[in-house]
Design a protein around this motif. Structure first.
Motif, short mmCIF file in Angstrom:
data_model
loop_
_atom_site.label_atom_id
_atom_site.label_comp_id
_atom_site.label_asym_id
_atom_site.label_seq_id
_atom_site.Cartn_x
_atom_site.Cartn_y
_atom_site.Cartn_z
N VAL A 271 29.77 -4.48 -33.91
CA VAL A 271 31.05 -4.36 -34.62
C VAL A 271 31.55 -2.92 -34.56
O VAL A 271 32.73 -2.66 -34.28
CB VAL A 271 30.92 -4.83 -36.08
CG1 VAL A 271 32.09 -4.34 -36.93
CG2 VAL A 271 30.84 -6.36 -36.14
N MET A 272 30.65 -1.98 -34.82
CA MET A 272 31.04 -0.56 -34.77
C MET A 272 31.51 -0.19 -33.36
O MET A 272 32.54 0.49 -33.19
CB MET A 272 29.85 0.31 -35.16
CG MET A 272 29.14 -0.09 -36.45
SD MET A 272 30.19 -0.05 -37.91
CE MET A 272 29.09 -0.78 -39.15
N GLU A 273 30.80 -0.64 -32.36
CA GLU A 273 31.17 -0.31 -30.97
C GLU A 273 32.49 -0.97 -30.58
O GLU A 273 33.29 -0.36 -29.84
CB GLU A 273 30.05 -0.76 -30.04
CG GLU A 273 28.75 0.03 -30.21
CD GLU A 273 27.60 -0.55 -29.42
OE1 GLU A 273 27.77 -1.66 -28.84
OE2 GLU A 273 26.52 0.08 -29.39
N SER A 274 32.74 -2.16 -31.06
CA SER A 274 34.01 -2.83 -30.75
C SER A 274 35.18 -2.11 -31.39
O SER A 274 36.25 -1.97 -30.77
CB SER A 274 33.95 -4.29 -31.23
OG SER A 274 32.96 -5.02 -30.52
N PHE A 275 34.97 -1.63 -32.61
CA PHE A 275 36.03 -0.83 -33.24
C PHE A 275 36.34 0.40 -32.40
O PHE A 275 37.51 0.74 -32.16
CB PHE A 275 35.62 -0.42 -34.65
CG PHE A 275 36.59 0.54 -35.29
CD1 PHE A 275 37.77 0.09 -35.86
CD2 PHE A 275 36.33 1.90 -35.30
CE1 PHE A 275 38.69 0.97 -36.41
CE2 PHE A 275 37.23 2.80 -35.86
CZ PHE A 275 38.42 2.32 -36.41
N VAL B 278 32.50 -10.32 -27.91
CA VAL B 278 31.19 -9.68 -27.95
C VAL B 278 30.25 -10.62 -28.69
O VAL B 278 30.44 -10.89 -29.88
CB VAL B 278 31.24 -8.31 -28.64
CG1 VAL B 278 29.85 -7.69 -28.71
CG2 VAL B 278 32.21 -7.38 -27.91
N THR B 279 29.26 -11.14 -28.00
CA THR B 279 28.34 -12.11 -28.58
C THR B 279 27.09 -11.41 -29.09
O THR B 279 26.49 -10.59 -28.39
CB THR B 279 27.94 -13.16 -27.54
OG1 THR B 279 29.11 -13.88 -27.12
CG2 THR B 279 26.93 -14.16 -28.12
N THR B 280 26.72 -11.73 -30.33
CA THR B 280 25.50 -11.16 -30.90
C THR B 280 24.43 -12.25 -31.02
O THR B 280 24.72 -13.44 -30.92
CB THR B 280 25.76 -10.56 -32.30
OG1 THR B 280 26.10 -11.62 -33.22
CG2 THR B 280 26.89 -9.54 -32.25
N GLN B 281 23.21 -11.80 -31.24
CA GLN B 281 22.07 -12.71 -31.43
C GLN B 281 21.37 -12.36 -32.74
O GLN B 281 21.08 -11.20 -33.00
CB GLN B 281 21.08 -12.58 -30.27
CG GLN B 281 21.67 -12.82 -28.89
CD GLN B 281 22.02 -14.27 -28.63
OE1 GLN B 281 21.50 -15.17 -29.30
NE2 GLN B 281 22.89 -14.52 -27.67
N GLY B 282 21.12 -13.38 -33.56
CA GLY B 282 20.34 -13.19 -34.77
C GLY B 282 21.05 -12.49 -35.91
O GLY B 282 20.41 -12.09 -36.88
N THR C 222 42.63 -7.69 -28.78
CA THR C 222 41.78 -8.26 -29.83
C THR C 222 40.34 -8.29 -29.35
O THR C 222 40.07 -8.74 -28.23
CB THR C 222 42.21 -9.69 -30.19
OG1 THR C 222 43.55 -9.68 -30.69
CG2 THR C 222 41.28 -10.29 -31.25
N TYR C 223 39.45 -7.82 -30.21
CA TYR C 223 38.01 -7.97 -29.97
C TYR C 223 37.47 -8.97 -30.98
O TYR C 223 37.80 -8.92 -32.17
CB TYR C 223 37.28 -6.63 -30.12
CG TYR C 223 37.08 -5.89 -28.81
CD1 TYR C 223 35.82 -5.77 -28.24
CD2 TYR C 223 38.16 -5.32 -28.15
CE1 TYR C 223 35.64 -5.09 -27.04
CE2 TYR C 223 38.00 -4.65 -26.95
CZ TYR C 223 36.73 -4.54 -26.40
OH TYR C 223 36.55 -3.88 -25.21
N ILE C 224 36.63 -9.88 -30.50
CA ILE C 224 35.94 -10.82 -31.37
C ILE C 224 34.45 -10.51 -31.30
O ILE C 224 33.88 -10.40 -30.21
CB ILE C 224 36.18 -12.27 -30.93
CG1 ILE C 224 37.66 -12.65 -31.05
CG2 ILE C 224 35.32 -13.23 -31.75
CD1 ILE C 224 37.99 -14.04 -30.53
N VAL C 225 33.81 -10.37 -32.46
CA VAL C 225 32.36 -10.24 -32.52
C VAL C 225 31.84 -11.47 -33.24
O VAL C 225 32.20 -11.73 -34.40
CB VAL C 225 31.94 -8.96 -33.26
CG1 VAL C 225 30.41 -8.86 -33.29
CG2 VAL C 225 32.54 -7.72 -32.60
N HIS C 226 31.01 -12.25 -32.56
CA HIS C 226 30.60 -13.55 -33.09
C HIS C 226 29.16 -13.82 -32.67
O HIS C 226 28.80 -13.67 -31.49
CB HIS C 226 31.50 -14.64 -32.53
CG HIS C 226 31.62 -15.84 -33.40
ND1 HIS C 226 32.70 -16.69 -33.34
CD2 HIS C 226 30.81 -16.34 -34.37
CE1 HIS C 226 32.55 -17.66 -34.23
NE2 HIS C 226 31.39 -17.48 -34.84
#
Length: 283
Positions: free
Chosen positions: A275-279, A259-263, A230-234
């Protein structure tokens, strides 16, 4: 539930909140049947939002029959299937950019509008209805295997709650997940000032109707039980779902990567590069 209630994150004193509490408690005391009818309309009726992105070329629109009525589906690409499940007051259109990316990698991206959302039938939305909708969509996939699930917000909770055999051992991509569903739900209603006794009466009726105990809903625990990757993007400053809960999951669970994003917030994150890279990493 009403978007204004579900996405209420303020903990500050509010005169309006106090008035809501007083009036809803009084309504429930004086006219309990009417109060519950009103509460269902307010708390369980999502907003029917317009399409968030332009329709991709080659998108195939269809329909699936479910226990909740007819659901609208949207497929793009060819090959093994990734099913995409959106969140509260959302639509499948929020996934269009991601669906184009999935299709470009040799897969079918299959999204749908949840019951009472987008172009699908239904009046009320809640986890039991979301799970029923997802199960119907999964049942409809017969020509290609389902090889993964992608969810956003409340759609992640329904994906983790779903016990359909087709998705028990497939990877998942969870975007801005609501892993602490019950705390989030009851906290949001409490912060709105709405009568908790009235809300609990509505919950009790749902539990009886669907034979689905609310206390059994625990996406974090269901994620802990999964063996597939499982990948989480948040986004770190997501105002509506807690990044720290996703961090907890990644820290405690070997198969979970955060995978933590900013902004990117709660909505924009759905089509960000991470998200694309995690897929890509999941395939």
């Amino acid at each position: 539930m009403s978007e204004k209630i579900y996405f209420n994150t303020s903990g500050k004193f509010s005169l309006k909140r106090t008035l809501v509490n007083v009036t809803t408690r009084l309504h429930h005391t004086v006219a309990p049947s009417h109060a519950k009818k009103t509460a269902r309309k307010l708390l369980l009726t999502p907003a029917r939002t317009e399409a968030k992105n332009s329709q991709p070329q080659g998108l195939v629109c269809g329909e699936v029959e479910s226990k909740e009525g007819t659901l609208k589906t949207y497929a793009l690409g060819a090959g093994p299937v990734w099913v995409l499940t959106h969140g509260w007051s959302g639509t499948a259109s929020q996934f269009y950019p991601l669906m184009e990316h999935i299709a470009s990698k040799g897969f079918t991206a299959l999204a749908y509008d949840h019951p009472a959302h987008g172009g699908s039938d239904g009046v009320y939305g809640h986890i039991p209805a979301f799970v029923n909708g997802l199960e119907a969509v999964l049942d409809s996939v017969t020509e290609q295997p389902v090889v993964g699930v992608i969810g956003h917000s409340m759609g992640t909770a329904s994906a983790l709650e779903c016990r359909h055999a087709k998705i028990q051992n497939v990877p998942m991509l969870l975007i801005a997940p609501v892993l602490d569903y019950l705390d989030n739900l009851f906290g949001s209603v409490a912060r709105s000032g709405y009568s908790m006794k009235l809300f609990e009466a509505i919950v009790s009726e749902l539990q009886e109707q669907y034979h689905y105990p609310l206390q059994s809903i625990d996406p974090l625990q269901k994620l802990r039980q999964r063996e597939a990757q499982t990948y989480i993007v948040h986004d770190q400053k997501d105002r509506f779902t807690k990044h720290e809960v996703s961090q907890q999951a990644a820290n405690e669970m070997e198969k979970v990567t955060l995978v933590t994003t900013q902004g990117q917030g709660h909505g924009r994150v759905m089509k960000c590069q991470q998200v694309m890279e995690s897929f890509d990493k999941l395939i």
